[in-house]
Design a protein around this motif. Sequence first.
Motif, mmCIF file in Angstrom:
data_model
loop_
_atom_site.group_PDB
_atom_site.id
_atom_site.type_symbol
_atom_site.label_atom_id
_atom_site.label_comp_id
_atom_site.label_asym_id
_atom_site.label_seq_id
_atom_site.Cartn_x
_atom_site.Cartn_y
_atom_site.Cartn_z
ATOM 1 N N ILE A 83 0.846 -1.202 0.000
ATOM 2 C CA ILE A 83 0.000 0.000 0.000
ATOM 3 C C ILE A 83 0.882 1.254 0.000
ATOM 4 N N GLY A 84 1.900 1.289 0.861
ATOM 5 C CA GLY A 84 2.798 2.440 0.908
ATOM 6 C C GLY A 84 3.538 2.647 -0.396
ATOM 7 N N THR A 85 4.065 1.567 -0.964
ATOM 8 C CA THR A 85 4.794 1.654 -2.229
ATOM 9 C C THR A 85 3.866 2.051 -3.369
ATOM 10 N N SER A 86 2.657 1.502 -3.374
ATOM 11 C CA SER A 86 1.684 1.849 -4.417
ATOM 12 C C SER A 86 1.301 3.324 -4.353
ATOM 13 N N PHE A 87 1.214 3.860 -3.147
ATOM 14 C CA PHE A 87 0.914 5.291 -2.993
ATOM 15 C C PHE A 87 2.029 6.122 -3.633
ATOM 16 N N GLY A 88 3.276 5.730 -3.420
ATOM 17 C CA GLY A 88 4.406 6.434 -4.033
ATOM 18 C C GLY A 88 4.375 6.354 -5.549
ATOM 19 N N VAL A 110 10.610 6.794 -6.462
ATOM 20 C CA VAL A 110 9.937 5.533 -6.126
ATOM 21 C C VAL A 110 10.872 4.626 -5.334
ATOM 22 N N VAL A 111 12.149 4.608 -5.704
ATOM 23 C CA VAL A 111 13.124 3.784 -4.978
ATOM 24 C C VAL A 111 13.220 4.241 -3.524
ATOM 25 N N PHE A 112 13.313 5.553 -3.309
ATOM 26 C CA PHE A 112 13.411 6.056 -1.941
ATOM 27 C C PHE A 112 12.097 5.912 -1.175
ATOM 28 N N ASP A 113 10.960 6.022 -1.862
ATOM 29 C CA ASP A 113 9.666 5.734 -1.231
ATOM 30 C C ASP A 113 9.651 4.289 -0.742
ATOM 31 N N THR A 114 10.117 3.387 -1.594
ATOM 32 C CA THR A 114 10.140 1.958 -1.278
ATOM 33 C C THR A 114 11.073 1.662 -0.108
ATOM 34 N N ILE A 115 12.235 2.290 -0.090
ATOM 35 C CA ILE A 115 13.172 2.094 1.027
ATOM 36 C C ILE A 115 12.532 2.580 2.325
ATOM 37 N N CYS A 117 9.347 2.674 3.014
ATOM 38 C CA CYS A 117 8.310 1.697 3.374
ATOM 39 C C CYS A 117 8.936 0.447 3.985
ATOM 40 N N LEU A 118 10.046 -0.014 3.423
ATOM 41 C CA LEU A 118 10.740 -1.189 3.979
ATOM 42 C C LEU A 118 11.247 -0.923 5.393
ATOM 43 N N LEU A 119 11.805 0.269 5.598
ATOM 44 C CA LEU A 119 12.272 0.624 6.941
ATOM 45 C C LEU A 119 11.112 0.662 7.933
ATOM 46 N N ALA A 120 9.969 1.168 7.485
ATOM 47 C CA ALA A 120 8.784 1.214 8.354
ATOM 48 C C ALA A 120 8.339 -0.189 8.735
ATOM 49 N N ILE A 121 8.358 -1.109 7.784
ATOM 50 C CA ILE A 121 7.966 -2.491 8.066
ATOM 51 C C ILE A 121 8.937 -3.114 9.068
ATOM 52 N N TRP A 122 10.212 -2.853 8.903
ATOM 53 C CA TRP A 122 11.223 -3.359 9.839
ATOM 54 C C TRP A 122 10.943 -2.837 11.251
#
Length: 131
Positions: A83-88, A110-115, A117-122
């Motif tokens: 959801i977070g990545t799709s928003f980006g 998009v790459v930095f949005d994804t990073i 989101c990954l950090l948030a999941i961690w």
Amino acid sequence: MKSNAIYSFLSGNSYLLTLGIIVLTLIMLALTLMPAETFSHHEIWSYDKIGHLLLFGTWTLLLGLYHNISIAGNTNFWVIFLIGTSFGILIELLQHSLPSLNRHADIVDVVFDTIGCLLAIWVLKIILPKK
């Protein structure tokens, strides 16, 4: 433990998470969809990629907390991440498809949005109590 106290507070006041998600969404849309010349004179834009990481990371973190507190059952971290990545990605597509904004889509955003989101999941995996 301090994170348990914060989680307990947010569990009792989940409207704060809802409000945070709404306000942050509006800020993100304003910052990413306003005409480029609106911000071109500000030096802060040299930190654009860090901003993407922090904004999308924070947004994803709030969404994950909200989901975990409001919805019974386990939080599917991959769904929150998508959801977070799709928003980006959606924002970048809007920038590309609305030329009047004088903005352009940027895959590095998009790459930095994804990073972010990954950090948030961690962080969510560390701080959320096991259900």
